[in-house]
Design a protein around this motif. Sequence first.
Motif, PDB file in Angstrom:
ATOM      1  N   PHE A 145      -3.536 -58.271  29.277  1.00 36.54           N
ATOM      2  CA  PHE A 145      -3.841 -57.898  30.653  1.00 36.54           C
ATOM      3  C   PHE A 145      -3.765 -59.114  31.581  1.00 36.54           C
ATOM      4  CE2 PHE A 145      -7.847 -58.794  28.544  1.00 36.54           C
ATOM      5  CZ  PHE A 145      -8.573 -59.540  29.458  1.00 36.54           C
ATOM      6  N   LYS A 146      -3.507 -58.821  32.820  1.00 37.45           N
ATOM      7  CA  LYS A 146      -3.313 -59.850  33.833  1.00 37.45           C
ATOM      8  C   LYS A 146      -4.652 -60.422  34.282  1.00 37.45           C
ATOM      9  CE  LYS A 146      -0.431 -60.626  37.917  1.00 37.45           C
ATOM     10  NZ  LYS A 146       0.491 -59.961  38.886  1.00 37.45           N
ATOM     11  N   ASN A 147      -4.671 -61.716  34.513  1.00 41.27           N
ATOM     12  CA  ASN A 147      -5.883 -62.358  35.005  1.00 41.27           C
ATOM     13  C   ASN A 147      -5.930 -62.291  36.528  1.00 41.27           C
ATOM     14  OD1 ASN A 147      -8.199 -63.949  35.280  1.00 41.27           O
ATOM     15  ND2 ASN A 147      -6.992 -65.836  35.410  1.00 41.27           N
ATOM     16  N   ASN A 148      -7.027 -61.757  37.024  1.00 42.57           N
ATOM     17  CA  ASN A 148      -7.305 -61.764  38.452  1.00 42.57           C
ATOM     18  C   ASN A 148      -8.729 -62.267  38.632  1.00 42.57           C
ATOM     19  OD1 ASN A 148      -8.021 -61.177  41.116  1.00 42.57           O
ATOM     20  ND2 ASN A 148      -6.709 -59.367  41.202  1.00 42.57           N
ATOM     21  N   PRO A 149      -8.912 -63.497  39.114  1.00 38.17           N
ATOM     22  CA  PRO A 149     -10.257 -64.078  39.211  1.00 38.17           C
ATOM     23  C   PRO A 149     -11.235 -63.283  40.060  1.00 38.17           C
ATOM     24  CG  PRO A 149      -8.591 -65.783  39.434  1.00 38.17           C
ATOM     25  CD  PRO A 149      -7.867 -64.465  39.486  1.00 38.17           C
ATOM     26  N   SER A 150     -10.735 -62.368  40.883  1.00 38.97           N
ATOM     27  CA  SER A 150     -11.635 -61.549  41.699  1.00 38.97           C
ATOM     28  C   SER A 150     -12.202 -60.365  40.920  1.00 38.97           C
ATOM     29  CB  SER A 150     -10.906 -61.040  42.939  1.00 38.97           C
ATOM     30  OG  SER A 150      -9.935 -60.064  42.600  1.00 38.97           O
ATOM     31  N   HIS A 151     -11.694 -60.129  39.721  1.00 41.26           N
ATOM     32  CA  HIS A 151     -12.184 -59.026  38.881  1.00 41.26           C
ATOM     33  C   HIS A 151     -13.389 -59.513  38.076  1.00 41.26           C
ATOM     34  CE1 HIS A 151      -7.991 -56.861  38.808  1.00 41.26           C
ATOM     35  NE2 HIS A 151      -8.571 -56.842  40.000  1.00 41.26           N
ATOM     36  N   ASN A 152     -14.555 -59.008  38.410  1.00 41.86           N
ATOM     37  CA  ASN A 152     -15.790 -59.499  37.786  1.00 41.86           C
ATOM     38  C   ASN A 152     -16.727 -58.382  37.336  1.00 41.86           C
ATOM     39  OD1 ASN A 152     -15.572 -62.478  37.996  1.00 41.86           O
ATOM     40  ND2 ASN A 152     -15.378 -62.012  40.183  1.00 41.86           N
ATOM     41  N   LYS A 153     -16.181 -57.194  37.132  1.00 44.40           N
ATOM     42  CA  LYS A 153     -16.967 -56.090  36.584  1.00 44.40           C
ATOM     43  C   LYS A 153     -16.491 -55.838  35.158  1.00 44.40           C
ATOM     44  CE  LYS A 153     -17.497 -53.871  41.102  1.00 44.40           C
ATOM     45  NZ  LYS A 153     -17.204 -52.663  41.922  1.00 44.40           N
ATOM     46  N   PHE A 154     -17.439 -55.738  34.228  1.00 46.27           N
ATOM     47  CA  PHE A 154     -17.071 -55.657  32.825  1.00 46.27           C
ATOM     48  C   PHE A 154     -17.723 -54.460  32.148  1.00 46.27           C
ATOM     49  CE2 PHE A 154     -16.671 -60.120  34.055  1.00 46.27           C
ATOM     50  CZ  PHE A 154     -15.385 -60.397  33.627  1.00 46.27           C
ATOM     51  N   ASP A 155     -17.015 -53.913  31.185  1.00 45.74           N
ATOM     52  CA  ASP A 155     -17.483 -52.783  30.389  1.00 45.74           C
ATOM     53  C   ASP A 155     -18.904 -53.065  29.887  1.00 45.74           C
ATOM     54  OD1 ASP A 155     -17.854 -50.772  28.468  1.00 45.74           O
ATOM     55  OD2 ASP A 155     -15.779 -50.855  27.783  1.00 45.74           O
ATOM     56  N   PRO A 156     -19.876 -52.191  30.154  1.00 46.32           N
ATOM     57  CA  PRO A 156     -21.259 -52.455  29.752  1.00 46.32           C
ATOM     58  C   PRO A 156     -21.538 -52.268  28.268  1.00 46.32           C
ATOM     59  CG  PRO A 156     -21.117 -50.320  30.814  1.00 46.32           C
ATOM     60  CD  PRO A 156     -19.764 -50.955  30.957  1.00 46.32           C
ATOM     61  N   ARG A 157     -20.625 -51.649  27.529  1.00 44.33           N
ATOM     62  CA  ARG A 157     -20.871 -51.375  26.116  1.00 44.33           C
ATOM     63  C   ARG A 157     -20.891 -52.664  25.299  1.00 44.33           C
ATOM     64  NH1 ARG A 157     -16.126 -47.249  24.975  1.00 44.33           N
ATOM     65  NH2 ARG A 157     -15.103 -48.829  26.283  1.00 44.33           N
ATOM     66  N   GLN A 158     -21.675 -52.652  24.247  1.00 45.40           N
ATOM     67  CA  GLN A 158     -21.778 -53.811  23.369  1.00 45.40           C
ATOM     68  C   GLN A 158     -20.743 -53.793  22.249  1.00 45.40           C
ATOM     69  OE1 GLN A 158     -23.685 -56.427  23.940  1.00 45.40           O
ATOM     70  NE2 GLN A 158     -24.547 -55.482  25.764  1.00 45.40           N
ATOM     71  N   LEU A 159     -20.198 -52.634  21.941  1.00 46.79           N
ATOM     72  CA  LEU A 159     -19.188 -52.496  20.888  1.00 46.79           C
ATOM     73  C   LEU A 159     -18.075 -51.565  21.364  1.00 46.79           C
ATOM     74  CD1 LEU A 159     -21.362 -51.928  17.675  1.00 46.79           C
ATOM     75  CD2 LEU A 159     -19.997 -53.967  18.172  1.00 46.79           C
ATOM     76  N   HIS A 160     -16.885 -51.719  20.765  1.00 44.51           N
ATOM     77  CA  HIS A 160     -15.753 -50.830  21.035  1.00 44.51           C
ATOM     78  C   HIS A 160     -15.473 -50.753  22.538  1.00 44.51           C
ATOM     79  CE1 HIS A 160     -16.626 -49.984  16.927  1.00 44.51           C
ATOM     80  NE2 HIS A 160     -17.675 -49.248  17.190  1.00 44.51           N
ATOM     81  N   ARG A 161     -15.452 -51.878  23.154  1.00 36.09           N
ATOM     82  CA  ARG A 161     -15.372 -51.963  24.601  1.00 36.09           C
ATOM     83  C   ARG A 161     -13.997 -52.436  25.043  1.00 36.09           C
ATOM     84  NH1 ARG A 161     -16.092 -56.665  26.835  1.00 36.09           N
ATOM     85  NH2 ARG A 161     -17.351 -55.824  28.518  1.00 36.09           N
ATOM     86  N   HIS A 162     -13.716 -52.240  26.313  1.00 35.77           N
ATOM     87  CA  HIS A 162     -12.501 -52.781  26.911  1.00 35.77           C
ATOM     88  C   HIS A 162     -12.659 -54.284  27.116  1.00 35.77           C
ATOM     89  CE1 HIS A 162     -10.561 -48.957  27.776  1.00 35.77           C
ATOM     90  NE2 HIS A 162     -11.687 -48.506  28.294  1.00 35.77           N
ATOM     91  N   TRP A 163     -11.671 -55.043  26.678  1.00 37.26           N
ATOM     92  CA  TRP A 163     -11.652 -56.467  26.999  1.00 37.26           C
ATOM     93  C   TRP A 163     -11.474 -56.679  28.506  1.00 37.26           C
ATOM     94  CZ3 TRP A 163     -11.985 -61.310  24.806  1.00 37.26           C
ATOM     95  CH2 TRP A 163     -12.059 -61.392  23.414  1.00 37.26           C
ATOM     96  N   MET A 164     -10.573 -55.967  29.100  1.00 35.97           N
ATOM     97  CA  MET A 164     -10.196 -56.228  30.491  1.00 35.97           C
ATOM     98  C   MET A 164     -11.281 -55.760  31.447  1.00 35.97           C
ATOM     99  SD  MET A 164      -7.249 -53.369  30.358  1.00 35.97           S
ATOM    100  CE  MET A 164      -7.637 -51.726  29.761  1.00 35.97           C
ATOM    101  N   PRO A 165     -11.366 -56.378  32.615  1.00 36.09           N
ATOM    102  CA  PRO A 165     -12.364 -55.979  33.605  1.00 36.09           C
ATOM    103  C   PRO A 165     -12.197 -54.525  34.049  1.00 36.09           C
ATOM    104  CG  PRO A 165     -11.466 -58.134  34.144  1.00 36.09           C
ATOM    105  CD  PRO A 165     -10.614 -57.573  33.036  1.00 36.09           C
ATOM    106  N   LEU A 166     -13.293 -53.955  34.519  1.00 36.71           N
ATOM    107  CA  LEU A 166     -13.280 -52.554  34.929  1.00 36.71           C
ATOM    108  C   LEU A 166     -12.384 -52.315  36.135  1.00 36.71           C
ATOM    109  CD1 LEU A 166     -17.039 -51.609  34.459  1.00 36.71           C
ATOM    110  CD2 LEU A 166     -15.110 -51.066  32.957  1.00 36.71           C
ATOM    111  N   GLU A 167     -12.137 -53.356  36.929  1.00 37.80           N
ATOM    112  CA  GLU A 167     -11.232 -53.192  38.061  1.00 37.80           C
ATOM    113  C   GLU A 167      -9.839 -52.766  37.600  1.00 37.80           C
ATOM    114  OE1 GLU A 167     -14.207 -56.335  39.577  1.00 37.80           O
ATOM    115  OE2 GLU A 167     -13.284 -55.764  37.670  1.00 37.80           O
TER     116      GLU A 167
END
Length: 239
Positions: A145-167
Amino acid sequence: MKVVALLQARNEERYVSEWLENIAPVVDAIVAIDDGSIDKTADILSAHPKLAELIKRSPGQPWRERDNHIELIKAGRRHQADWFLCIDADERIELNFGASLPALLKEADVRGVEAFSLRLREMWNDDRTYRVDGIWGQKARYRLFKNNPSHNKFDPRQLHRHWMPLEIVMRLHAVGGQLPYAIYHLRMIDAADRLARYHRYKELDPTNRFQAENYDYLIDETGLELATIAEGADYKIRS
């Protein structure tokens, strides 16, 4: 474009040397967390010339997947990543993927693609066959996934989660793409490792909070069907 591999690892001496052989030629830099290993994982990673940063945690702490993912993304941003590639120590990428990556990322910029999924092949019984019956043949994961420094929301799950930001996650219908290449998961080859994985997830997630279908399928061979890696789609050079 700079591609940075992100790795969280704990006691992965068994896998990490070959992981480096597989991943290092594809990326420009590696950022890793050694999450309290008591084996040689940190030493092996530290010795590699493409390691840009190694974050070390002390042994004995609980597994904190979400914290690890977020800290790795922040570290990758410190090293000016344009794209992130997230492959676990017990996983390998198809060789053809690496060869196509530069052109693929150039095209992604033109098309506005910000994340790609790869097929996930769960190796079974040996290192050339993978499971394809039922859910096994449908698995895919967004790991590039592409890096965008303005993306700062992250999947709240502790396991089996998305690496990429929620944006990115919330816009996958518009910015997601699927690749025809595979990630091969090696820790499912042996029955003993499958059982150990089952017990690990039962301990980490005893009420199936993070996976509603529970973990029994990891050791259930009902309807077992296997396929062999196609010619030209291997993850290592075979003699």
